[in-house]
Each structure stands twice: as C-alpha cells, then as structure tokens.
Design a protein around this motif. Structure first.
Motif, PDB file in Angstrom:
ATOM      1  N   LEU A  90       0.875  -1.198  -0.166  1.00 61.20           N
ATOM      2  CA  LEU A  90       0.075   0.146  -0.107  1.00 61.20           C
ATOM      3  C   LEU A  90       0.903   1.340  -0.006  1.00 61.20           C
ATOM      4  N   GLN A  91       0.561   2.259  -0.678  1.00 62.83           N
ATOM      5  CA  GLN A  91       1.132   3.446  -0.785  1.00 62.83           C
ATOM      6  C   GLN A  91       0.796   4.353   0.410  1.00 62.83           C
ATOM      7  N   THR A  92       2.016   4.743   1.144  1.00 68.53           N
ATOM      8  CA  THR A  92       1.848   5.509   2.293  1.00 68.53           C
ATOM      9  C   THR A  92       2.610   6.899   2.270  1.00 68.53           C
ATOM     10  N   TYR A  93       2.249   7.736   3.046  1.00 65.59           N
ATOM     11  CA  TYR A  93       2.506   9.173   3.020  1.00 65.59           C
ATOM     12  C   TYR A  93       2.855   9.559   4.363  1.00 65.59           C
ATOM     13  N   PRO A  94       4.245  10.278   4.397  1.00 65.32           N
ATOM     14  CA  PRO A  94       4.732  10.856   5.589  1.00 65.32           C
ATOM     15  C   PRO A  94       3.838  11.620   6.237  1.00 65.32           C
ATOM     16  N   CYS A  95       3.791  11.685   7.594  1.00 67.68           N
ATOM     17  CA  CYS A  95       2.864  12.640   8.093  1.00 67.68           C
ATOM     18  C   CYS A  95       3.700  12.958   9.582  1.00 67.68           C
ATOM     19  N   GLU A  96       3.700  14.486   9.769  1.00 70.66           N
ATOM     20  CA  GLU A  96       4.505  14.895  10.634  1.00 70.66           C
ATOM     21  C   GLU A  96       3.612  15.736  11.712  1.00 70.66           C
TER      22      GLU A  96
END
Length: 107
Positions: A90-96
């Motif tokens: 699954l494509q994931t996206y960095p979250c800060e």
C-alpha cells in the motif's frame, strides 16, 4: 514533493482524527486515508492495491494494520507492507505532527 497542512495545532488535529477511525481527506487531486493511533498519524492511499476497494471503509487492528473490507487483505500502516493477501504494498505518505498542525507530504 508537496506538503499539505491540516489543523492549526496538535489538539485540533486530535479532534479531527479520533483514534482508530479512518478519515478520508482530499489533498489537491489525491484522496488519501488518515488514521491516528495514540500520537502517531498514518497517511495512505485510500484504495486497496489489489482490487481498488475503498480502504476508508476498512478497519484497524491491534497490530497497526488496516484491513481491506473486500478480501480482508492487511497492510501495515507504518510501511504499507502487505501482511496478508497476494498483492502489492500500500502507498503510504509521511505525516508529521507539529505545533502548527499535521504536515502530510505527497510525491
């Protein structure tokens, strides 16, 4: 890479994202899913890479995985790695999480 911002503080982000509940967010032309577990927030493609089912309708298990509602494929929220089922990760996206809210980085 492009950064998107949600909320104006940590408390606003926590109010927007109840724990263990998948939230759909539209960022530019992309629709992603967000989920909060404790103080960690995970961003991921809202569609399963197997058959394109909506992961917004998925559930989160105690191992930090999202489960596809169509065939029960499981994906690790931290990395996107497929844990059950025969399909791509699954494509994931960095979250800060920061004092100015949530920063989500998309390619």
């Amino acid at each position: 890479m492009r950064d998107f911002y949600l909320g104006g503080s940590i408390s606003e982000v926590f109010e927007m994202l109840p724990e263990y509940r998948v939230k759909k967010v539209k960022l530019g032309t992309r629709e992603i899913g967000l989920v909060r577990i404790g103080e960690r927030i995970y961003g991921f493609s809202s569609f399963c890479p197997h058959r394109g089912a909506s992961l917004i309708q998925g559930s989160i298990n105690s191992q930090g995985e999202i489960i596809c509602p169509l065939h029960q494929y499981r994906f690790e929220l931290k990395t996107g790695q497929a844990k059950a089922g025969d399909c791509a990760d699954l494509q994931t996206y960095p979250c800060e999480l920061s004092e100015i809210g949530l920063i989500i980085t998309l390619p």
